[in-house]
Design an enzyme around this catalytic site. Structure first.
Site, PDB file in Angstrom:
ATOM      1  N   HIS A   1      -2.101  -1.188  13.863  1.00  0.00           N
ATOM      2  CA  HIS A   1      -2.975  -2.277  13.448  1.00  0.00           C
ATOM      3  C   HIS A   1      -2.179  -3.555  13.223  1.00  0.00           C
ATOM      4  O   HIS A   1      -2.708  -4.651  13.321  1.00  0.00           O
ATOM      5  CB  HIS A   1      -3.794  -1.903  12.212  1.00  0.00           C
ATOM      6  CG  HIS A   1      -2.990  -1.580  11.003  1.00  0.00           C
ATOM      7  ND1 HIS A   1      -2.531  -0.318  10.720  1.00  0.00           N
ATOM      8  CD2 HIS A   1      -2.561  -2.353   9.994  1.00  0.00           C
ATOM      9  CE1 HIS A   1      -1.871  -0.334   9.576  1.00  0.00           C
ATOM     10  NE2 HIS A   1      -1.866  -1.572   9.118  1.00  0.00           N
TER      11      HIS A   1
ATOM     12  N   ASP B   1      -2.404   4.897  15.692  1.00  0.00           N
ATOM     13  CA  ASP B   1      -1.992   3.736  14.905  1.00  0.00           C
ATOM     14  C   ASP B   1      -0.482   3.529  14.978  1.00  0.00           C
ATOM     15  O   ASP B   1       0.249   3.792  14.033  1.00  0.00           O
ATOM     16  CB  ASP B   1      -2.427   3.912  13.450  1.00  0.00           C
ATOM     17  CG  ASP B   1      -2.337   2.611  12.658  1.00  0.00           C
ATOM     18  OD1 ASP B   1      -2.021   1.566  13.261  1.00  0.00           O
ATOM     19  OD2 ASP B   1      -2.588   2.626  11.439  1.00  0.00           O
TER      20      ASP B   1
ATOM     21  N   GLY C   1       0.561  -3.759   1.991  1.00  0.00           N
ATOM     22  CA  GLY C   1       1.891  -4.232   2.332  1.00  0.00           C
ATOM     23  C   GLY C   1       2.818  -3.107   2.717  1.00  0.00           C
ATOM     24  O   GLY C   1       3.889  -3.321   3.266  1.00  0.00           O
TER      25      GLY C   1
ATOM     26  N   SER D   1       1.988  -0.843   4.872  1.00  0.00           N
ATOM     27  CA  SER D   1       1.614  -0.423   6.217  1.00  0.00           C
ATOM     28  C   SER D   1       2.778  -0.455   7.188  1.00  0.00           C
ATOM     29  O   SER D   1       3.563  -1.378   7.212  1.00  0.00           O
ATOM     30  CB  SER D   1       0.520  -1.329   6.769  1.00  0.00           C
ATOM     31  OG  SER D   1      -0.718  -1.013   6.227  1.00  0.00           O
TER      32      SER D   1
ATOM     33  N   SER E   1      -0.252   4.444   7.672  1.00  0.00           N
ATOM     34  CA  SER E   1      -1.449   3.941   8.333  1.00  0.00           C
ATOM     35  C   SER E   1      -2.433   3.356   7.334  1.00  0.00           C
ATOM     36  O   SER E   1      -2.718   2.170   7.342  1.00  0.00           O
ATOM     37  CB  SER E   1      -2.122   5.068   9.129  1.00  0.00           C
ATOM     38  OG  SER E   1      -3.310   4.623   9.732  1.00  0.00           O
TER      39      SER E   1
END
Length: 503
Positions: free
Chosen positions: A214, A243, A330, A332, A348
């Site tokens: 993403h 992802d 943050g 991710s 994810s």
């Protein structure tokens, strides 16, 4: 920084290259395997060895197995078998696993998941197979109410109490952008921030890193500082569905060491990719919340995020690892790894935070490497970088001692001289480290250094979520949270930690 020693340099954090750290209880050797001559005698295994054995048995026995998990208390691999197939039981026992008779086969559990996909795909829902209960565990976040809840509850009840269970999560499933070694990108509407996951070598030999998909969908050019010039460009990005993103460094001379920066000048060398095993202890690093640990609670998870671009849409991601390790906006794209240096996942999304806990989902690194053609560290691509195969006979579950060469497998135990010690904390401390304990001192990977303390210091990063935070539709994935500015956990890109995880 024409020839950066560290792929991503974030101000204020110790540079990479510090002596590799040993995890809690690393000195407690757990190589005291029991003699496996007698059928039914399960071996005492380190978590990494149990994961390798699980992969070997799955390869040898296929769907005859109905899942497996690591019993951290007994330090044993437990495999599920349906209908008491004598041949399967004997092979599993000879390989050193404990065997448990269960009612639901792999095919039946997959059929249940398919029913959920057909009837219950809506924002705020997730499901994963839990081999410990031999059921599909369905979770609904706080947004699933009224008619949606009734629909979900009816679907789960229709599967039967012996096949699926339903639980509520207090938080909201979302992607989080901010994190590990922070990386930044300017997009229309603001700035997005993510975490770098692991440094890799692309199929064409160029230096690159993995992060959340993403994040790669939200922005193409990424910088190692909040207002700096781009240093890397997205080569491949997949979200939803999966992802992960492969991002190549613009400077081919960039040195991108395969290690994770866990704070206080400490790093963990990443030597191989590893498959997750339910029940095993894992560590997560992110630029917002730093270092935390917990346990893998489910595999092949499906998560339905509210679409960032379509108010009435759903962004569904499949094949994820479910854990009870906390994460926040943050984190991710940041790294999920084992204490012996195995790269397991990329953050994810999920629900909750590092105060109340929650569920967090991770993109398996093995799947990302296979899809992108990239290699990790010294070239380790598959589960355990082929560690499972190194056991030789373990391949076919009939080995007398599949864990015997575990220490050699992919250098798992070699890390930082930990030798056989690596993995010790995984098991011995498994009980302590899992769950809530992981938010505080329990997740200290560095023997007394308290990396988790650093985590708090590094948090500022995610705080800045604002800006990029909701960088807009383009971010899909929650790029929105990607904003943050950031401290990151440090020099890390090289560390393999990466910054903002989509979480």
């Amino acid at each position: 920084m024409p020839k950066r020693k560290a792929a991503i340099a974030v101000g204020g954090v110790a540079a990479l290259g510090a002596a590799a750290l040993l995890l809690p209880n690393a000195n407690a050797s757990q190589d005291h395997d029991q003699a496996s001559g007698a059928a039914g005698t399960a071996k005492t295994l380190k978590a990494a060895d149990a994961s390798n054995l699980a992969a070997q048995l799955q390869k040898a026995l296929g769907d005859a197995l109905a899942g497996s998990y690591y019993d951290s208390g007994k330090q044993q691999l437990v495999v599920n078998v349906v209908n008491g197939d004598k041949n399967v039981v004997v092979q599993a026992q000879k390989a050193g696993a404990a065997v448990r008779q269960v009612a639901n086969s792999t095919a039946e559990l997959k059929a249940a998941a398919h029913t959920l996909k057909t009837k219950a795909t809506m924002p705020g829902t997730a499901w994963a197979v839990d081999p410990r209960t031999d059921k599909v565990v369905v979770t609904a976040d706080s947004t699933v109410t009224g008619a949606k809840w009734d629909r979900l509850e009816s679907t789960v009840h229709g599967l039967g109490a012996d096949m699926a269970t339903l639980k509520k999560s207090a938080g909201t499933f979302k992607t989080f952008v901010s994190g590990g070694d922070a990386i930044f990108s300017q997009v229309q509407g603001g700035q997005v921030r993510c975490s770098l996951g692991f440094n890799v070598t692309a199929s064409d030999g160029s230096p690159a890193f993995l992060t959340a998909g993403h994040c790669g969908v939200a922005a193409k050019d990424w910088s190692d500082s909040q207002n700096g010039q781009p240093v890397a460009t997205v080569d491949q990005a997949t979200f939803p569905g999966n992802d992960f993103s492969l991002v190549k460094y613009n400077d081919a001379a960039t040195q991108a060491p395969s290690e994770v920066n866990v704070g206080n000048g400490q790093t963990v060398q990443i030597k191989q990719a590893a498959d997750a095993t339910v029940g095993s202890t894992v560590f997560r690093m992110g630029s917002t919340t730093g270092l935390h640990n917990g346990q893998v609670t489910g595999l092949d998870a499906t998560v339905n995020f509210q679409s960032e671009t379509d108010p009435g849409g759903v962004d569904t991601v499949n094949g994820l690892i479910q854990t009870n390790v906390c994460a926040e906006a943050g984190d991710s794209g940041g790294s999920l790894f084992t204490q012996d240096g195995g790269a397991v996942g990329l953050t994810s999304g999920g629900s909750g935070d590092c105060t109340s806990g929650g569920e967090t989902f991770f993109q398996p690194v093995t799947a990302a490497l296979q899809a992108t053609g990239a290699t990790l560290g010294d070239g380790g691509n598959g589960a355990g970088a082929g560690a499972g195969d190194q056991a030789g006979a373990g391949d076919q579950a009939g080995t007398a001692d599949p864990s015997a060469s575990a220490g050699d497998q992919a250098g798992a135990g070699d890390q930082a001289g930990a030798g056989d010690q690596a993995g010790a904390g995984d098991q011995a401390g498994a009980g302590d480290q899992a769950g809530a304990g992981d938010q505080a001192g329990g997740d200290q990977i560095g023997g007394g250094a308290d990396p988790s303390a650093t985590a708090g210091d590094q948090s500022g990063a995610g705080d800045q979520a604002g800006a990029g935070d909701q960088s807009g539709a383009a971010d899909q994935s929650g790029a929105a949270d990607q904003s943050g500015a950031g401290a990151g956990y440090g020099s890390g890109a090289a560390s393999g930690h990466g910054g903002s995880s989509r979480r």
